[in-house]
Motif scaffolding. Structure first.
Motif, PDB file in Angstrom:
ATOM      1  N   THR A 299      20.981 -10.556 -14.222  1.00  0.00           N
ATOM      2  CA  THR A 299      22.190 -10.872 -14.988  1.00  0.00           C
ATOM      3  C   THR A 299      22.239 -10.062 -16.276  1.00  0.00           C
ATOM      4  OG1 THR A 299      21.076 -12.748 -16.052  1.00  0.00           O
ATOM      5  CG2 THR A 299      22.343 -13.197 -14.057  1.00  0.00           C
ATOM      6  N   PHE A 300      23.420  -9.729 -16.683  1.00  0.00           N
ATOM      7  CA  PHE A 300      23.683  -8.917 -17.870  1.00  0.00           C
ATOM      8  C   PHE A 300      23.267  -9.663 -19.141  1.00  0.00           C
ATOM      9  CE2 PHE A 300      27.172  -7.320 -20.851  1.00  0.00           C
ATOM     10  CZ  PHE A 300      26.475  -6.168 -21.174  1.00  0.00           C
ATOM     11  N   LEU A 301      22.491  -9.007 -20.020  1.00  0.00           N
ATOM     12  CA  LEU A 301      21.983  -9.650 -21.224  1.00  0.00           C
ATOM     13  C   LEU A 301      23.022  -9.730 -22.344  1.00  0.00           C
ATOM     14  CD1 LEU A 301      18.390  -8.120 -21.479  1.00  0.00           C
ATOM     15  CD2 LEU A 301      19.088 -10.292 -20.440  1.00  0.00           C
ATOM     16  N   ASP A 302      23.821  -8.661 -22.509  1.00  0.00           N
ATOM     17  CA  ASP A 302      24.877  -8.656 -23.526  1.00  0.00           C
ATOM     18  C   ASP A 302      24.317  -8.879 -24.935  1.00  0.00           C
ATOM     19  OD1 ASP A 302      27.399  -8.533 -24.622  1.00  0.00           O
ATOM     20  OD2 ASP A 302      27.929 -10.600 -24.124  1.00  0.00           O
ATOM     21  N   SER A 303      23.380  -7.998 -25.344  1.00  0.00           N
ATOM     22  CA  SER A 303      22.780  -8.135 -26.680  1.00  0.00           C
ATOM     23  C   SER A 303      22.614  -6.757 -27.319  1.00  0.00           C
ATOM     24  CB  SER A 303      21.445  -8.872 -26.582  1.00  0.00           C
ATOM     25  OG  SER A 303      20.532  -8.162 -25.781  1.00  0.00           O
ATOM     26  N   GLY A 304      21.704  -6.644 -28.265  1.00  0.00           N
ATOM     27  CA  GLY A 304      21.513  -5.391 -28.991  1.00  0.00           C
ATOM     28  C   GLY A 304      20.746  -4.354 -28.192  1.00  0.00           C
ATOM     29  N   THR A 305      20.214  -3.338 -28.891  1.00  0.00           N
ATOM     30  CA  THR A 305      19.499  -2.254 -28.203  1.00  0.00           C
ATOM     31  C   THR A 305      18.229  -1.893 -28.955  1.00  0.00           C
ATOM     32  OG1 THR A 305      21.644  -1.316 -27.546  1.00  0.00           O
ATOM     33  CG2 THR A 305      19.701   0.057 -27.211  1.00  0.00           C
ATOM     34  N   GLU A 306      17.104  -2.401 -28.485  1.00  0.00           N
ATOM     35  CA  GLU A 306      15.802  -2.060 -29.087  1.00  0.00           C
ATOM     36  C   GLU A 306      14.927  -1.459 -27.993  1.00  0.00           C
ATOM     37  OE1 GLU A 306      13.946  -4.590 -31.885  1.00  0.00           O
ATOM     38  OE2 GLU A 306      15.842  -5.464 -32.573  1.00  0.00           O
ATOM     39  N   THR A 307      15.122  -0.163 -27.791  1.00  0.00           N
ATOM     40  CA  THR A 307      14.449   0.548 -26.701  1.00  0.00           C
ATOM     41  C   THR A 307      12.960   0.707 -26.954  1.00  0.00           C
ATOM     42  OG1 THR A 307      16.519   1.774 -26.441  1.00  0.00           O
ATOM     43  CG2 THR A 307      14.630   2.576 -25.209  1.00  0.00           C
ATOM     44  N   GLY A 308      12.582   0.956 -28.204  1.00  0.00           N
ATOM     45  CA  GLY A 308      11.169   1.133 -28.525  1.00  0.00           C
ATOM     46  C   GLY A 308      10.356  -0.100 -28.192  1.00  0.00           C
ATOM     47  N   LYS A 309      10.871  -1.257 -28.570  1.00  0.00           N
ATOM     48  CA  LYS A 309      10.211  -2.526 -28.254  1.00  0.00           C
ATOM     49  C   LYS A 309      10.059  -2.691 -26.748  1.00  0.00           C
ATOM     50  CE  LYS A 309      11.741  -6.244 -30.364  1.00  0.00           C
ATOM     51  NZ  LYS A 309      12.575  -7.451 -30.658  1.00  0.00           N
ATOM     52  N   ALA A 310      11.098  -2.309 -26.011  1.00  0.00           N
ATOM     53  CA  ALA A 310      11.086  -2.454 -24.555  1.00  0.00           C
ATOM     54  C   ALA A 310      10.067  -1.511 -23.906  1.00  0.00           C
ATOM     55  CB  ALA A 310      12.480  -2.187 -23.998  1.00  0.00           C
ATOM     56  N   ILE A 311       9.936  -0.309 -24.436  1.00  0.00           N
ATOM     57  CA  ILE A 311       8.952   0.636 -23.901  1.00  0.00           C
ATOM     58  C   ILE A 311       7.537   0.105 -24.108  1.00  0.00           C
ATOM     59  CG2 ILE A 311       7.954   2.946 -24.190  1.00  0.00           C
ATOM     60  CD1 ILE A 311      10.818   3.934 -24.790  1.00  0.00           C
ATOM     61  N   ASN A 312       7.280  -0.453 -25.288  1.00  0.00           N
ATOM     62  CA  ASN A 312       5.978  -1.084 -25.535  1.00  0.00           C
ATOM     63  C   ASN A 312       5.741  -2.224 -24.542  1.00  0.00           C
ATOM     64  OD1 ASN A 312       5.069   0.470 -27.710  1.00  0.00           O
ATOM     65  ND2 ASN A 312       6.124  -0.796 -29.215  1.00  0.00           N
ATOM     66  N   PHE A 313       6.793  -2.956 -24.263  1.00  0.00           N
ATOM     67  CA  PHE A 313       6.722  -4.107 -23.363  1.00  0.00           C
ATOM     68  C   PHE A 313       6.271  -3.699 -21.962  1.00  0.00           C
ATOM     69  CE2 PHE A 313       8.945  -6.976 -20.344  1.00  0.00           C
ATOM     70  CZ  PHE A 313       8.451  -8.209 -20.763  1.00  0.00           C
ATOM     71  N   ILE A 314       6.870  -2.657 -21.402  1.00  0.00           N
ATOM     72  CA  ILE A 314       6.470  -2.269 -20.041  1.00  0.00           C
ATOM     73  C   ILE A 314       5.080  -1.647 -20.018  1.00  0.00           C
ATOM     74  CG2 ILE A 314       8.823  -2.068 -19.175  1.00  0.00           C
ATOM     75  CD1 ILE A 314       8.441   1.019 -19.288  1.00  0.00           C
TER      76      ILE A 314
ATOM     77  N   ASN B 169       0.818  -1.209   0.000  1.00  0.00           N
ATOM     78  CA  ASN B 169       0.000   0.000   0.000  1.00  0.00           C
ATOM     79  C   ASN B 169       0.857   1.266   0.000  1.00  0.00           C
ATOM     80  OD1 ASN B 169      -2.525  -1.435   0.173  1.00  0.00           O
ATOM     81  ND2 ASN B 169      -2.000  -1.875   2.310  1.00  0.00           N
ATOM     82  N   LYS B 170       2.120   1.090  -0.348  1.00  0.00           N
ATOM     83  CA  LYS B 170       3.046   2.221  -0.376  1.00  0.00           C
ATOM     84  C   LYS B 170       3.660   2.339  -1.767  1.00  0.00           C
ATOM     85  CE  LYS B 170       3.941   1.720   4.570  1.00  0.00           C
ATOM     86  NZ  LYS B 170       4.950   1.436   5.624  1.00  0.00           N
ATOM     87  N   VAL B 171       4.980   2.240  -1.849  1.00  0.00           N
ATOM     88  CA  VAL B 171       5.644   2.289  -3.147  1.00  0.00           C
ATOM     89  C   VAL B 171       5.899   0.877  -3.658  1.00  0.00           C
ATOM     90  CG1 VAL B 171       7.712   3.014  -4.416  1.00  0.00           C
ATOM     91  CG2 VAL B 171       6.753   4.495  -2.648  1.00  0.00           C
ATOM     92  N   GLN B 172       5.455   0.601  -4.868  1.00  0.00           N
ATOM     93  CA  GLN B 172       5.715  -0.668  -5.528  1.00  0.00           C
ATOM     94  C   GLN B 172       6.737  -0.438  -6.634  1.00  0.00           C
ATOM     95  OE1 GLN B 172       1.626  -3.211  -5.178  1.00  0.00           O
ATOM     96  NE2 GLN B 172       1.799  -1.871  -6.945  1.00  0.00           N
ATOM     97  N   VAL B 173       7.611  -1.413  -6.839  1.00  0.00           N
ATOM     98  CA  VAL B 173       8.649  -1.287  -7.863  1.00  0.00           C
ATOM     99  C   VAL B 173       8.635  -2.499  -8.779  1.00  0.00           C
ATOM    100  CG1 VAL B 173      11.137  -1.174  -8.292  1.00  0.00           C
ATOM    101  CG2 VAL B 173      10.138   0.144  -6.418  1.00  0.00           C
ATOM    102  N   GLY B 174       8.688  -2.232 -10.077  1.00  0.00           N
ATOM    103  CA  GLY B 174       8.837  -3.279 -11.074  1.00  0.00           C
ATOM    104  C   GLY B 174      10.103  -3.008 -11.869  1.00  0.00           C
ATOM    105  N   LEU B 175      10.646  -4.030 -12.506  1.00  0.00           N
ATOM    106  CA  LEU B 175      11.874  -3.832 -13.270  1.00  0.00           C
ATOM    107  C   LEU B 175      11.919  -4.773 -14.464  1.00  0.00           C
ATOM    108  CD1 LEU B 175      15.381  -3.148 -11.863  1.00  0.00           C
ATOM    109  CD2 LEU B 175      15.118  -4.819 -13.702  1.00  0.00           C
ATOM    110  N   ALA B 176      12.312  -4.207 -15.597  1.00  0.00           N
ATOM    111  CA  ALA B 176      12.537  -4.990 -16.817  1.00  0.00           C
ATOM    112  C   ALA B 176      13.884  -4.593 -17.394  1.00  0.00           C
ATOM    113  CB  ALA B 176      11.426  -4.743 -17.835  1.00  0.00           C
ATOM    114  N   GLN B 177      14.546  -5.553 -18.017  1.00  0.00           N
ATOM    115  CA  GLN B 177      15.773  -5.272 -18.754  1.00  0.00           C
ATOM    116  C   GLN B 177      15.474  -5.342 -20.244  1.00  0.00           C
ATOM    117  OE1 GLN B 177      19.803  -6.627 -17.490  1.00  0.00           O
ATOM    118  NE2 GLN B 177      18.634  -8.341 -16.676  1.00  0.00           N
ATOM    119  N   TYR B 178      16.351  -4.751 -21.022  1.00  0.00           N
ATOM    120  CA  TYR B 178      16.180  -4.910 -22.463  1.00  0.00           C
ATOM    121  C   TYR B 178      17.518  -4.877 -23.191  1.00  0.00           C
ATOM    122  CZ  TYR B 178      16.853   0.165 -23.133  1.00  0.00           C
ATOM    123  OH  TYR B 178      17.360   1.433 -23.162  1.00  0.00           O
ATOM    124  N   GLY B 179      17.539  -5.621 -24.277  1.00  0.00           N
ATOM    125  CA  GLY B 179      18.649  -5.608 -25.213  1.00  0.00           C
ATOM    126  C   GLY B 179      17.995  -5.676 -26.578  1.00  0.00           C
TER     127      GLY B 179
END
Length: 220
Positions: free
Chosen positions: A104-119, A68-78
């Protein structure tokens, strides 16, 4: 306007960044949903990614975590986004910090737009723990170290239109123009940058000042 002021104030009031002095007095609000979207592309490297994990841990340590306070979620992207934990996966600070430590570190490419849609589709939903229907402020913090290989304009616009206040943090070889496209405006308040990962921890004071300034602007 009032909703955005509340949205901004939760970051500060929950202790989003621990600093010794506050440039502006801010309202004490301790409820919010915060999702971190973390760049884990190969250009960052394993050692720099450790700095990112430390940064995230220190942020969470200073949040008032609870159902009932602050909730945190986290996603990584490559090249592809990865779900680490949703807003309703961890109800206490101890389990949340343990989850960050296991990233753990993904070590891949960078598709930020896809990741934004994902969250937007997977994190900012009632099923994932979002309390937007209860008028709880929604925040996304997008961290990036370089230019995306896909378009970010439309995904970022849709995320903001979804009622999410977006901060963009650029570290290392960041693309300032892209960060400005991702974040809310004015970009001076919502885009924070650092040239090195070693200086990442020092971004706290800068973001705190930005949050307080924006809050005061919303009150006026």
């Amino acid at each position: 306007m009032r909703g955005r002021a509340v949205l901004l104030s939760i970051i500060l009031a929950a202790g989003f960044f621990a600093v010794s002095a506050q440039p502006v007095e801010c309202e004490a609000i301790t409820v919010g949903d915060i999702v971190f979207l973390v760049d884990s592309s190969r250009s960052i490297g394993k050692e720099n990614f450790k700095e990112v994990r430390t940064f995230l841990s220190k942020v969470i340590e200073n949040l008032d975590i609870g159902q009932n306070k602050v909730q945190v979620g986290l996603a990584q992207y490559g090249t592809d986004p990865v779900q680490e934990f949703l807003l309703n996966d961890h109800k206490d600070k101890t389990s949340l910090l343990a989850a960050v430590d296991k990233i753990t570190f993904l070590d891949s490419g960078t598709e930020t737009g896809k990741a934004i849609n994902f969250i937007r589709d997977r994190y900012f939903t009632a099923k994932a723990g979002s309390r937007a229907s209860q008028r709880v402020p929604q925040i996304a913090v997008v961290m990036s170290d370089g230019e995306s290989s896909d378009d970010v304009t439309i995904p970022a616009k849709r995320l903001r239109e979804h009622g999410v206040l977006v901060y963009a943090i650029g570290v290392g070889s960041y693309d300032r123009k892209e960060l400005e496209i991702i974040a809310n405006h004015p970009s001076a308040d919502f885009v924070i940058t650092s040239d090195t990962f070693q200086a990442l921890q020092g971004l706290r004071n800068t973001l705190l000042k930005s949050v307080c300034t924006s809050l005061e602007a919303q009150r006026e």
